[in-house]
Design a protein around this motif. Structure first.
Motif, PDB file in Angstrom:
ATOM      1  N   LEU A 198       0.829  -1.197   0.000  1.00 56.26           N
ATOM      2  CA  LEU A 198       0.000   0.000   0.000  1.00 56.26           C
ATOM      3  C   LEU A 198       0.872   1.258   0.000  1.00 56.26           C
ATOM      4  O   LEU A 198       0.598   2.216  -0.729  1.00 56.26           O
ATOM      5  N   THR A 199       1.923   1.229   0.798  1.00 59.23           N
ATOM      6  CA  THR A 199       2.810   2.385   0.866  1.00 59.23           C
ATOM      7  C   THR A 199       3.455   2.649  -0.484  1.00 59.23           C
ATOM      8  O   THR A 199       3.540   3.796  -0.929  1.00 59.23           O
ATOM      9  N   VAL A 203       1.470   9.405  -5.229  1.00 60.96           N
ATOM     10  CA  VAL A 203       0.651  10.515  -4.740  1.00 60.96           C
ATOM     11  C   VAL A 203       1.568  11.592  -4.168  1.00 60.96           C
ATOM     12  O   VAL A 203       1.410  12.782  -4.457  1.00 60.96           O
ATOM     13  N   TYR A 204       2.541  11.167  -3.382  1.00 60.67           N
ATOM     14  CA  TYR A 204       3.518  12.114  -2.841  1.00 60.67           C
ATOM     15  C   TYR A 204       4.255  12.824  -3.980  1.00 60.67           C
ATOM     16  O   TYR A 204       4.400  14.042  -3.957  1.00 60.67           O
ATOM     17  N   ASP A 243       2.248   1.968  -3.320  1.00 56.78           N
ATOM     18  CA  ASP A 243       1.210   2.511  -4.193  1.00 56.78           C
ATOM     19  C   ASP A 243       0.909   3.981  -3.876  1.00 56.78           C
ATOM     20  O   ASP A 243       0.416   4.707  -4.736  1.00 56.78           O
ATOM     21  N   MET A 244       1.209   4.415  -2.651  1.00 59.03           N
ATOM     22  CA  MET A 244       0.961   5.805  -2.257  1.00 59.03           C
ATOM     23  C   MET A 244       2.104   6.743  -2.642  1.00 59.03           C
ATOM     24  O   MET A 244       1.920   7.961  -2.657  1.00 59.03           O
ATOM     25  N   LEU A 258       0.212  13.792   4.434  1.00 58.43           N
ATOM     26  CA  LEU A 258       0.657  12.515   3.881  1.00 58.43           C
ATOM     27  C   LEU A 258       1.975  12.075   4.537  1.00 58.43           C
ATOM     28  O   LEU A 258       2.140  10.909   4.910  1.00 58.43           O
ATOM     29  N   PHE A 318       2.762   8.767   6.780  1.00 59.64           N
ATOM     30  CA  PHE A 318       3.915   7.910   6.497  1.00 59.64           C
ATOM     31  C   PHE A 318       4.759   7.720   7.758  1.00 59.64           C
ATOM     32  O   PHE A 318       5.120   6.591   8.111  1.00 59.64           O
TER      33      PHE A 318
END
Length: 190
Positions: free
Chosen positions: A83-84, A90-91, A86-87, A121, A125
């Motif tokens: 998941l991280t 976004v960052y 995949d994020m 975000l 994290f």
């Protein structure tokens, strides 16, 4: 004197004598013909084998317990790595939006919103053990956390110095999620 009572389980006194004779024979270490002799060495060997098998089974059970505990700990720490990963785009997109927008434009409210979203975000994290790998120009290249995208000779630098940061990297606890993508100097030493 009172007469001895007869054994109520034996009807015939001669049977009692036969039983006594059998006991006497056993005391003399004469096993009856229908009773097999016991091999003590074989029984001891079997006991030793069973003890060895038991000890091995106990050791294996302990190893399985330790392995399960280690796997459970790793799942707690690193279970969200997919998941991280995949994020991370976004960052990157939020960072690019900030870089593309200049300060002092008529979009200050939008820029402030992007900054706050990016900050939130990064807080999420950090809460989950994800840290930013953000090298600076002039830092030494570390292949453990950096990925060299290109090499170029740049005056006033040493070979192996970072000359440009293309994209920041991320760590999840002690594991690298994504290396920081950098340009590296190839200037030979003088």
């Amino acid at each position: 004197m009172a007469e001895p009572k007869e054994n109520p389980f034996l009807d015939d006194p001669e049977e009692m004598e036969e039983e006594f004779d059998l006991d006497a024979a056993m005391e003399e270490d004469e096993a009856p013909a229908d009773r097999p002799r016991v091999n003590v060495d074989a029984i001891m060997a079997e006991r030793d084998e069973m003890r060895d098998r038991l000890m091995r089974a106990l050791a294996e059970a302990e190893n399985v317990r330790k392995r399960a505990a280690r796997d459970r700990m790793e799942a707690e720490q690193y279970g969200g790595s997919k998941l991280t990963r995949d994020m991370l785009p976004v960052y990157d997109n939020l960072r690019r939006a900030l870089d593309a927008a200049g300060e002092g434009t008529d979009q200050d409210g939008v820029i402030e919103g992007i900054k706050l979203t990016l900050k939130e975000l990064l807080n999420v994290f950090n809460k989950h053990g994800v840290t930013l790998v953000s090298p600076e120009v002039g830092d030494r290249f570390d292949p453990q956390i950096h990925q060299a995208m290109f090499e170029a000779p740049v005056p006033d630098t040493r070979a192996g110095d970072i000359i440009q940061v293309a994209m920041e990297g991320f760590m999840l606890h002690d594991r690298l999620l994504r290396p920081a993508q950098v340009g590296v100097s190839s200037t030979p030493a003088n």
